[in-house]
Design a protein around this motif. Structure first.
Motif, PDB file in Angstrom:
ATOM      1  N   PRO A 171      27.922  24.283   2.991  1.00  0.00           N
ATOM      2  CA  PRO A 171      27.033  23.565   2.078  1.00  0.00           C
ATOM      3  C   PRO A 171      26.828  24.258   0.737  1.00  0.00           C
ATOM      4  CG  PRO A 171      25.780  24.614   3.836  1.00  0.00           C
ATOM      5  CD  PRO A 171      27.230  24.758   4.204  1.00  0.00           C
ATOM      6  N   ASP A 172      27.197  25.551   0.649  1.00  0.00           N
ATOM      7  CA  ASP A 172      27.046  26.300  -0.606  1.00  0.00           C
ATOM      8  C   ASP A 172      25.590  26.308  -1.097  1.00  0.00           C
ATOM      9  OD1 ASP A 172      28.935  27.900  -1.695  1.00  0.00           O
ATOM     10  OD2 ASP A 172      29.833  26.405  -2.988  1.00  0.00           O
ATOM     11  N   GLY A 173      24.652  26.381  -0.189  1.00  0.00           N
ATOM     12  CA  GLY A 173      23.243  26.415  -0.576  1.00  0.00           C
ATOM     13  C   GLY A 173      22.362  25.904   0.534  1.00  0.00           C
ATOM     14  N   GLY A 174      21.300  25.187   0.176  1.00  0.00           N
ATOM     15  CA  GLY A 174      20.379  24.657   1.170  1.00  0.00           C
ATOM     16  C   GLY A 174      19.727  25.767   1.974  1.00  0.00           C
ATOM     17  N   TYR A 175      19.757  25.615   3.300  1.00  0.00           N
ATOM     18  CA  TYR A 175      19.156  26.632   4.167  1.00  0.00           C
ATOM     19  C   TYR A 175      19.911  27.954   4.076  1.00  0.00           C
ATOM     20  CZ  TYR A 175      16.456  28.403   8.105  1.00  0.00           C
ATOM     21  OH  TYR A 175      15.591  29.137   8.894  1.00  0.00           O
ATOM     22  N   GLY A 176      21.100  27.912   3.489  1.00  0.00           N
ATOM     23  CA  GLY A 176      21.852  29.145   3.295  1.00  0.00           C
ATOM     24  C   GLY A 176      21.100  30.160   2.454  1.00  0.00           C
ATOM     25  N   TRP A 177      20.271  29.679   1.504  1.00  0.00           N
ATOM     26  CA  TRP A 177      19.500  30.619   0.685  1.00  0.00           C
ATOM     27  C   TRP A 177      18.382  31.250   1.500  1.00  0.00           C
ATOM     28  CZ3 TRP A 177      22.122  32.260  -3.029  1.00  0.00           C
ATOM     29  CH2 TRP A 177      22.929  31.420  -3.812  1.00  0.00           C
ATOM     30  N   LEU A 228      26.343  34.815   7.163  1.00  0.00           N
ATOM     31  CA  LEU A 228      26.129  34.364   5.792  1.00  0.00           C
ATOM     32  C   LEU A 228      27.354  33.719   5.154  1.00  0.00           C
ATOM     33  CD1 LEU A 228      23.799  34.171   3.867  1.00  0.00           C
ATOM     34  CD2 LEU A 228      24.393  36.413   2.942  1.00  0.00           C
ATOM     35  N   PRO A 229      28.581  34.240   5.330  1.00  0.00           N
ATOM     36  CA  PRO A 229      29.747  33.562   4.735  1.00  0.00           C
ATOM     37  C   PRO A 229      29.947  32.143   5.234  1.00  0.00           C
ATOM     38  CG  PRO A 229      30.322  35.803   5.354  1.00  0.00           C
ATOM     39  CD  PRO A 229      28.968  35.541   5.918  1.00  0.00           C
ATOM     40  N   GLN A 230      29.369  31.783   6.391  1.00  0.00           N
ATOM     41  CA  GLN A 230      29.514  30.423   6.906  1.00  0.00           C
ATOM     42  C   GLN A 230      28.749  29.405   6.059  1.00  0.00           C
ATOM     43  OE1 GLN A 230      28.072  30.642  10.921  1.00  0.00           O
ATOM     44  NE2 GLN A 230      29.908  31.656  11.702  1.00  0.00           N
ATOM     45  N   LYS A 277      30.085  30.260  -3.806  1.00  0.00           N
ATOM     46  CA  LYS A 277      29.031  31.234  -4.081  1.00  0.00           C
ATOM     47  C   LYS A 277      28.949  32.297  -2.994  1.00  0.00           C
ATOM     48  CE  LYS A 277      26.279  27.647  -6.374  1.00  0.00           C
ATOM     49  NZ  LYS A 277      25.008  26.871  -6.329  1.00  0.00           N
ATOM     50  N   ARG A 278      30.036  32.489  -2.265  1.00  0.00           N
ATOM     51  CA  ARG A 278      30.008  33.393  -1.116  1.00  0.00           C
ATOM     52  C   ARG A 278      29.736  34.833  -1.516  1.00  0.00           C
ATOM     53  NH1 ARG A 278      34.994  32.423   2.236  1.00  0.00           N
ATOM     54  NH2 ARG A 278      33.778  30.568   2.811  1.00  0.00           N
TER      55      ARG A 278
END
Length: 456
Positions: free
Chosen positions: A51-57, A175-177, A182-183
């Motif tokens: 997703p390159d963001g969202g809950y990833g942040w 995290l890379p997933q 923006k990895r």
């Protein structure tokens, strides 16, 4: 390769009404790459798109705090080390024994990486993280009650190292997933936690040791790390159901890939320099006549550089290419570490120059831990990342154990100048390894592309 199962109408190639021709093979591949709905869609063949963001942040913030409460706390051992050496805290303990403890904690986190991979596979990411949180806090609490140096080996060295591994390794592969373009930026932000955490914990440890004693300092660290690490373990989420990583946490065949071996060499050389800087700067400050408090400040400034530099390096890695940046062919990275050591640390005999060096080297040192996950993902792909990552950190056990003893041995026998030259040469050798990695990928013809062109 098995073909995707499509509805019968999709098996007929569309015909252009003007030219009466079927699309080119490239067009067919584009059509097949779209998600196919309906009962006949083969979901297993669809490639996951991060997703390159969202809950990833949120996950990025969690990994940042985990790094702060593991690597940051571990770097504060440099303050304890300087205190133990100057006060001969443990009767009969040698400088070599004190030095081994700091490297032992890192080496043990790497040594049990195959076990961590197995636990992560069988128990899941969250349970592995909670195990790590418990081990870190227990180790710090146990350290506060030690009366013999061997007890400190088991608590600060072995137990803390196990906790560090159970927290850092699963978090780094999660995290890379969540990111693609923006990895490296996300990993840079997350790894900056080691710097900012080191800043806070170095200053806290320095002040607490002077005011409360080293035993209560350990207890304060135990409580703070428990709160932070448990909270982050509960919030951090993986995307294994979408990514479908290979279920193999220990695969010795990874050592047969030249690209993986070059990443390992990069890690070995840079760790031999990074560990020395992490633990020796406070002691070096005292050796040139500065106070213990000034030594703690030098260590804190090094961590400020880590906190500021790692996100910048991550951003540049996404922009100019992860291997190029790690090599130092583009903006500053591994090669600059060696240059800063030889040009700034060698002549650093005053407090001002040492602070300048600490800030400069902090901005680029430790790049291996800030970029190794994105670089490895580029080399082997997300599905092989968990297995490969666990294997490539295993050979780093030896350099992390012996880096600080080597430096203190050189300093005791020949003076700190030889230790400085040793550190500088190790970083330059690390830069040569990443240059060889980039060259190999180009020769291998796997279409290594900079993110600048890949995103066009």
């Amino acid at each position: 390769m098995a073909e995707m199962a499509l509805p019968a109408t999709a098996l007929l190639a569309p015909v252009d009404s003007k030219t009466n021709t079927t699309p080119a093979p490239e067009t067919e591949r584009v059509i097949e790459s779209f998600e196919v709905s309906g009962p006949h869609a083969n979901v297993a063949e669809q490639e996951d798109i991060p997703p390159d963001g969202g809950y990833g942040w949120v996950c990025t913030a969690c990994v940042l705090l985990v790094n702060a409460s593991t690597w940051g706390v571990n770097s504060a051992y440099g303050v304890f080390l300087a205190y133990f050496l100057s006060h001969s805290t443990f009767s009969g303990a040698s400088r070599l024994e004190y030095a081994l403890i700091g490297g032992l904690s890192i080496s043990q986190s790497l040594f049990i990486s195959p076990l961590i991979g197995l636990c992560n596979e069988k128990l899941g990411t969250r349970i592995s993280l909670l195990i790590g949180a418990m081990l870190v806090s227990v180790s710090l609490l146990a350290s506060s009650f030690t009366t013999r140096i061997w007890q400190l080996f088991l608590s600060q060295g072995v137990c803390f190292g196990y906790g560090l591994g159970f927290l850092y390794i699963p978090a780094s592969t999660v995290l890379p997933q969540w990111f693609d373009k923006k990895r490296s930026l996300s990993m840079g932000i997350a790894s900056s936690g080691a710097g900012f955490g080191g800043l806070v914990y170095n200053l806290v440890a320095g002040a607490a040791i002077q005011g409360l004693g080293w035993r209560w300092t350990y207890r304060i660290l135990a409580i703070s790390t428990a709160v932070v690490n448990v909270t982050c373990a509960l919030l951090l989420k993986d995307r294994n159901k979408m990514v479908k990583p290979k279920k193999q946490g220990f695969n010795v065949r990874e050592f047969g890939h030249i690209s993986v071996v070059l990443v390992i060499l990069w890690g070995i050389f840079t760790e031999l320099g990074y560990i020395v800087l992490l633990y020796s700067l406070p002691d070096y400050a005292i050796s040139i006549g500065l106070s213990a408090n000034q030594g703690a400040v030098v260590g804190a400034v090094l961590n400020v550089g880590l906190g500021v530099g790692r996100p910048i390096i991550g951003l540049l890695s996404d922009r100019f290419g992860r291997i190029d940046t790690a090599t130092g062919m583009s903006p500053p990275a591994t090669a600059l570490c060696g240059i800063f050591v030889l040009s700034l640390w060698v002549p650093a005999h005053s407090y001002a120059v040492l602070l300048l060096f600490a800030l400069a080297i902090g901005s680029v040192t430790g790049i291996f831990w800030g970029t190794v996950a994105p670089v490895t993902a580029e080399v082997v792909g997300l599905q092989r990342l968990p297995a490969t990552f666990g294997m490539l950190v295993l050979p780093l056990v030896i350099p992390t154990v012996f880096a600080e003893p080597i430096a203190l041995g050189l300093a005791a026998s020949y003076g700190y100048l030889t230790a400085k030259i040793f550190v500088g040469c190790m970083f330059l050798a690390g830069a040569a390894s990443t240059f060889a990695l980039r060259s190999w990928k180009l020769v291998e013809g796997e279409g290594w592309r900079s993110p600048v062109t890949a995103g066009d």
